[in-house]
Design a protein around this motif. Structure first.
Motif, mmCIF file in Angstrom:
data_model
loop_
_atom_site.group_PDB
_atom_site.id
_atom_site.type_symbol
_atom_site.label_atom_id
_atom_site.label_comp_id
_atom_site.label_asym_id
_atom_site.label_seq_id
_atom_site.Cartn_x
_atom_site.Cartn_y
_atom_site.Cartn_z
ATOM 1 N N UNK A 149 0.840 -1.204 0.000
ATOM 2 C CA UNK A 149 0.000 0.000 0.000
ATOM 3 C C UNK A 149 0.875 1.254 0.000
ATOM 4 N N UNK A 150 1.929 1.256 0.774
ATOM 5 C CA UNK A 150 2.847 2.400 0.798
ATOM 6 C C UNK A 150 3.468 2.614 -0.577
ATOM 7 N N UNK A 151 3.872 1.542 -1.228
ATOM 8 C CA UNK A 151 4.446 1.649 -2.578
ATOM 9 C C UNK A 151 3.414 2.208 -3.558
ATOM 10 N N UNK A 152 2.203 1.702 -3.483
ATOM 11 C CA UNK A 152 1.138 2.174 -4.382
ATOM 12 C C UNK A 152 0.864 3.657 -4.155
ATOM 13 N N UNK A 153 0.792 4.073 -2.888
ATOM 14 C CA UNK A 153 0.511 5.477 -2.589
ATOM 15 C C UNK A 153 1.657 6.385 -3.021
ATOM 16 N N UNK A 154 2.897 5.884 -2.972
ATOM 17 C CA UNK A 154 4.054 6.679 -3.390
ATOM 18 C C UNK A 154 4.188 6.745 -4.905
#
Length: 174
Positions: free
Chosen positions: A113-118
């Motif tokens: 999720x962090x990767x997707x949001x970044x």
């Protein structure tokens, strides 16, 4: 016989990635509500908009199955009742339903999720640590019998059939 592939899992489990692979492998129609929510409403689904969208996509999926097109329904389907209703509706359309369950541990989920949001914030909804915990607590993991298609059963008490339950769950379902 046509097939509906139903992706099951929490955010960050890899459902959409797997749905894309299945769509390519089976030349199937892929219906992913997350890809419709931001362009249509600019939000994740507050106020019941996601339920309305899912109802329309479910109706579209059943029509596509009836005319001979395989479908990937990338909903997540956190509850056994949702999955059972979709399976029963799929069978009534003369198609088979295959659950594609993608479990994910908490650390992997957070990282994805962090990767997707970044990497794609314009295509991603904000998800807090509190959201993830709440959603994980609500998720009903499918067991082996359900994944194999042997555990459909009837609708919850008070409902005459799965179509009636589905119409209440997804208000725009027809």
């Amino acid at each position: 016989m046509t097939t509906l592939f139903l992706t099951v899992g929490l955010p960050g489990a890899g459902k959409t990635t797997r749905a894309r692979q299945l769509a390519e492998e089976h030349r199937a129609l892929r219906l992913t509500p997350d890809e419709w929510m931001i362009p249509l409403f600019g939000e994740s689904g507050e106020g019941g908009k996601r339920d309305i969208l899912e109802g329309r996509l479910l109706s579209l999926a059943l029509e596509a199955l009836r005319i001979g097109t395989d479908v990937i329904l990338d909903f997540g389907c956190w509850s056994r009742d949702e999955r059972s209703a979709i399976r029963r509706l799929t069978e009534s359309a003369g198609a088979s339903c295959r659950l594609v369950y993608l479990p994910v541990d908490r650390a992997t989920q957070r990282a994805r999720i962090a990767h997707r949001q970044a990497s794609a914030p314009e295509h991603t909804f904000p998800m807090s640590e509190s959201d993830l915990g709440r959603w994980r607590a609500r998720f009903e993991e499918p067991d082996a019998a359900e994944i194999a298609g042997r555990d459909i059963g009837g609708p919850p008490q008070g409902w005459p059939d799965w179509p009636a339950w589905a119409a209440a769950r997804w208000p725009s379902f027809t």
